[in-house]
Design a protein around this motif. Sequence first.
Motif, PDB file in Angstrom:
ATOM      1  N   ARG A 187       0.863  -1.179   0.000  1.00  0.00           N
ATOM      2  CA  ARG A 187       0.000   0.000   0.000  1.00  0.00           C
ATOM      3  C   ARG A 187       0.900   1.229   0.000  1.00  0.00           C
ATOM      4  O   ARG A 187       1.877   1.293   0.749  1.00  0.00           O
ATOM      5  CB  ARG A 187      -0.916   0.009   1.222  1.00  0.00           C
ATOM      6  N   PHE A 188       0.557   2.200  -0.837  1.00  0.00           N
ATOM      7  CA  PHE A 188       1.346   3.432  -0.936  1.00  0.00           C
ATOM      8  C   PHE A 188       0.531   4.614  -0.420  1.00  0.00           C
ATOM      9  O   PHE A 188      -0.627   4.788  -0.798  1.00  0.00           O
ATOM     10  CB  PHE A 188       1.782   3.681  -2.374  1.00  0.00           C
ATOM     11  N   ILE A 189       1.132   5.410   0.447  1.00  0.00           N
ATOM     12  CA  ILE A 189       0.530   6.643   0.938  1.00  0.00           C
ATOM     13  C   ILE A 189       1.280   7.801   0.301  1.00  0.00           C
ATOM     14  O   ILE A 189       2.504   7.904   0.429  1.00  0.00           O
ATOM     15  CB  ILE A 189       0.636   6.750   2.471  1.00  0.00           C
ATOM     16  N   LEU A 190       0.560   8.672  -0.418  1.00  0.00           N
ATOM     17  CA  LEU A 190       1.188   9.836  -1.044  1.00  0.00           C
ATOM     18  C   LEU A 190       1.025  11.049  -0.128  1.00  0.00           C
ATOM     19  O   LEU A 190      -0.099  11.399   0.244  1.00  0.00           O
ATOM     20  CB  LEU A 190       0.570  10.112  -2.413  1.00  0.00           C
ATOM     21  N   ALA A 191       2.135  11.665   0.233  1.00  0.00           N
ATOM     22  CA  ALA A 191       2.106  12.715   1.250  1.00  0.00           C
ATOM     23  C   ALA A 191       3.028  13.872   0.874  1.00  0.00           C
ATOM     24  O   ALA A 191       3.813  13.782  -0.069  1.00  0.00           O
ATOM     25  CB  ALA A 191       2.543  12.132   2.595  1.00  0.00           C
ATOM     26  N   LYS A 192       2.921  14.944   1.618  1.00  0.00           N
ATOM     27  CA  LYS A 192       3.878  16.038   1.474  1.00  0.00           C
ATOM     28  C   LYS A 192       5.237  15.564   1.989  1.00  0.00           C
ATOM     29  O   LYS A 192       5.291  14.802   2.966  1.00  0.00           O
ATOM     30  CB  LYS A 192       3.416  17.266   2.264  1.00  0.00           C
ATOM     31  N   PRO A 193       6.341  15.991   1.349  1.00  0.00           N
ATOM     32  CA  PRO A 193       7.666  15.499   1.743  1.00  0.00           C
ATOM     33  C   PRO A 193       7.961  15.604   3.237  1.00  0.00           C
ATOM     34  O   PRO A 193       8.495  14.664   3.837  1.00  0.00           O
ATOM     35  CB  PRO A 193       8.610  16.388   0.924  1.00  0.00           C
ATOM     36  N   MET A 194       7.583  16.723   3.856  1.00  0.00           N
ATOM     37  CA  MET A 194       7.875  16.924   5.273  1.00  0.00           C
ATOM     38  C   MET A 194       7.081  15.974   6.179  1.00  0.00           C
ATOM     39  O   MET A 194       7.454  15.750   7.333  1.00  0.00           O
ATOM     40  CB  MET A 194       7.581  18.369   5.677  1.00  0.00           C
ATOM     41  N   ASP A 195       5.979  15.407   5.661  1.00  0.00           N
ATOM     42  CA  ASP A 195       5.128  14.539   6.477  1.00  0.00           C
ATOM     43  C   ASP A 195       5.546  13.073   6.438  1.00  0.00           C
ATOM     44  O   ASP A 195       5.157  12.287   7.314  1.00  0.00           O
ATOM     45  CB  ASP A 195       3.669  14.648   6.028  1.00  0.00           C
ATOM     46  N   VAL A 196       6.322  12.686   5.445  1.00  0.00           N
ATOM     47  CA  VAL A 196       6.700  11.276   5.294  1.00  0.00           C
ATOM     48  C   VAL A 196       7.381  10.715   6.544  1.00  0.00           C
ATOM     49  O   VAL A 196       6.973   9.652   7.048  1.00  0.00           O
ATOM     50  CB  VAL A 196       7.569  11.069   4.036  1.00  0.00           C
ATOM     51  N   PRO A 197       8.414  11.374   7.112  1.00  0.00           N
ATOM     52  CA  PRO A 197       9.042  10.819   8.320  1.00  0.00           C
ATOM     53  C   PRO A 197       8.084  10.707   9.499  1.00  0.00           C
ATOM     54  O   PRO A 197       8.213   9.809  10.330  1.00  0.00           O
ATOM     55  CB  PRO A 197      10.170  11.821   8.623  1.00  0.00           C
ATOM     56  N   THR A 198       7.097  11.604   9.575  1.00  0.00           N
ATOM     57  CA  THR A 198       6.104  11.549  10.651  1.00  0.00           C
ATOM     58  C   THR A 198       5.267  10.286  10.529  1.00  0.00           C
ATOM     59  O   THR A 198       5.020   9.579  11.519  1.00  0.00           O
ATOM     60  CB  THR A 198       5.186  12.785  10.610  1.00  0.00           C
ATOM     61  N   TYR A 199       4.806   9.976   9.313  1.00  0.00           N
ATOM     62  CA  TYR A 199       4.018   8.765   9.095  1.00  0.00           C
ATOM     63  C   TYR A 199       4.823   7.513   9.450  1.00  0.00           C
ATOM     64  O   TYR A 199       4.296   6.570  10.033  1.00  0.00           O
ATOM     65  CB  TYR A 199       3.566   8.673   7.629  1.00  0.00           C
ATOM     66  N   VAL A 200       6.093   7.515   9.084  1.00  0.00           N
ATOM     67  CA  VAL A 200       6.941   6.347   9.358  1.00  0.00           C
ATOM     68  C   VAL A 200       7.237   6.242  10.853  1.00  0.00           C
ATOM     69  O   VAL A 200       7.163   5.158  11.435  1.00  0.00           O
ATOM     70  CB  VAL A 200       8.256   6.418   8.545  1.00  0.00           C
ATOM     71  N   GLU A 201       7.550   7.350  11.491  1.00  0.00           N
ATOM     72  CA  GLU A 201       7.850   7.323  12.923  1.00  0.00           C
ATOM     73  C   GLU A 201       6.667   6.792  13.729  1.00  0.00           C
ATOM     74  O   GLU A 201       6.834   5.999  14.674  1.00  0.00           O
ATOM     75  CB  GLU A 201       8.217   8.722  13.419  1.00  0.00           C
ATOM     76  N   HIS A 202       5.452   7.203  13.362  1.00  0.00           N
ATOM     77  CA  HIS A 202       4.262   6.802  14.111  1.00  0.00           C
ATOM     78  C   HIS A 202       3.696   5.456  13.675  1.00  0.00           C
ATOM     79  O   HIS A 202       2.681   5.002  14.209  1.00  0.00           O
ATOM     80  CB  HIS A 202       3.195   7.892  14.002  1.00  0.00           C
ATOM     81  N   GLY A 203       4.327   4.816  12.687  1.00  0.00           N
ATOM     82  CA  GLY A 203       3.963   3.456  12.331  1.00  0.00           C
ATOM     83  C   GLY A 203       2.787   3.302  11.390  1.00  0.00           C
ATOM     84  O   GLY A 203       2.373   2.172  11.115  1.00  0.00           O
ATOM     85  N   VAL A 204       2.218   4.392  10.875  1.00  0.00           N
ATOM     86  CA  VAL A 204       1.149   4.240   9.890  1.00  0.00           C
ATOM     87  C   VAL A 204       1.729   3.843   8.539  1.00  0.00           C
ATOM     88  O   VAL A 204       1.011   3.377   7.653  1.00  0.00           O
ATOM     89  CB  VAL A 204       0.296   5.521   9.753  1.00  0.00           C
ATOM     90  N   ALA A 205       3.033   4.031   8.379  1.00  0.00           N
ATOM     91  CA  ALA A 205       3.768   3.516   7.226  1.00  0.00           C
ATOM     92  C   ALA A 205       4.972   2.730   7.750  1.00  0.00           C
ATOM     93  O   ALA A 205       5.609   3.146   8.719  1.00  0.00           O
ATOM     94  CB  ALA A 205       4.241   4.642   6.311  1.00  0.00           C
ATOM     95  N   ASP A 206       5.245   1.600   7.112  1.00  0.00           N
ATOM     96  CA  ASP A 206       6.401   0.796   7.506  1.00  0.00           C
ATOM     97  C   ASP A 206       7.687   1.394   6.960  1.00  0.00           C
ATOM     98  O   ASP A 206       8.732   1.381   7.618  1.00  0.00           O
ATOM     99  CB  ASP A 206       6.259  -0.636   6.976  1.00  0.00           C
ATOM    100  N   ILE A 207       7.576   1.897   5.730  1.00  0.00           N
ATOM    101  CA  ILE A 207       8.733   2.397   4.986  1.00  0.00           C
ATOM    102  C   ILE A 207       8.384   3.761   4.414  1.00  0.00           C
ATOM    103  O   ILE A 207       7.222   4.046   4.129  1.00  0.00           O
ATOM    104  CB  ILE A 207       9.093   1.426   3.835  1.00  0.00           C
ATOM    105  N   GLY A 208       9.379   4.599   4.232  1.00  0.00           N
ATOM    106  CA  GLY A 208       9.164   5.880   3.581  1.00  0.00           C
ATOM    107  C   GLY A 208      10.325   6.225   2.670  1.00  0.00           C
ATOM    108  O   GLY A 208      11.412   5.658   2.790  1.00  0.00           O
ATOM    109  N   VAL A 209      10.062   7.134   1.739  1.00  0.00           N
ATOM    110  CA  VAL A 209      11.126   7.700   0.908  1.00  0.00           C
ATOM    111  C   VAL A 209      11.187   9.179   1.249  1.00  0.00           C
ATOM    112  O   VAL A 209      10.207   9.909   1.085  1.00  0.00           O
ATOM    113  CB  VAL A 209      10.838   7.507  -0.597  1.00  0.00           C
ATOM    114  N   ALA A 210      12.339   9.620   1.757  1.00  0.00           N
ATOM    115  CA  ALA A 210      12.466  11.000   2.227  1.00  0.00           C
ATOM    116  C   ALA A 210      13.804  11.590   1.835  1.00  0.00           C
ATOM    117  O   ALA A 210      14.824  10.892   1.832  1.00  0.00           O
ATOM    118  CB  ALA A 210      12.302  11.062   3.747  1.00  0.00           C
ATOM    119  N   GLY A 211      13.798  12.877   1.508  1.00  0.00           N
ATOM    120  CA  GLY A 211      15.032  13.578   1.201  1.00  0.00           C
ATOM    121  C   GLY A 211      15.870  13.761   2.456  1.00  0.00           C
ATOM    122  O   GLY A 211      15.333  13.877   3.562  1.00  0.00           O
TER     123      GLY A 211
END
Length: 212
Positions: free
Chosen positions: A49-73
């Motif tokens: 499952r892919f979640i499309l988000a604003k770049p600054m929000d990706v680490p937040t989603y990953v840290e809180h576990g709603v995403a297992d993996i993220g791609v972040a600058g």
Amino acid sequence: MSDLLTVAMPKGRIFEEAVELLRKAGYDLPDEFENSRKLIIDVPEEKMRFILAKPMDVPTYVEHGVADIGVAGKDVMIEEERDVYEVLDLKISACYLAVAGLPGYAKKDINPKVASKYPNLATQYFKEQGEQVEIIKLNGSIELAPLIGLADRIVDIVSTGQTLKENGLVELETIVPITSRIIVNPVSYRLKDERIEEMVERLSVVVEEELR
């Protein structure tokens, strides 16, 4: 525990380049994947499952576990300082952070102002330079700040330098090179280690081939 792997991705250039890498790594993603307007895209064939988000929000989603993996600058990683694992440099969307200003800029002795959407990163950089500055946080069109007298300098991402040039600004200092990274939630890394390690390994092979 579900074996569904949830991946948070930033919209735009990073998303497109990361999708290309995933396809080269053998992941079967739909042809219309990049053109979808959905914010959550399921790919049942790959149990992803892919979640499309604003770049600054990706680490937040990953840290809180709603995403297992993220791609972040790397710029976002430095700014946000989230509790995640950085496991792979994808070597995509290469650019760098820089200080810029108007031509002929001369450092002021008293309280110079710096505009940036990276206030933590900018503060740390100037502290390391032994320079005390006032940071003004902006969310977009950072180049405007020196032109309208809001700030003396800016800290922003530079790719080709064309945007700076078109707005009459010049690069004054280079801070750090930036590429996009794979980040992982620490709990997911334990519970879904096989799937995550497989993805990292497959992408690592592609990244190495791209560099040849």
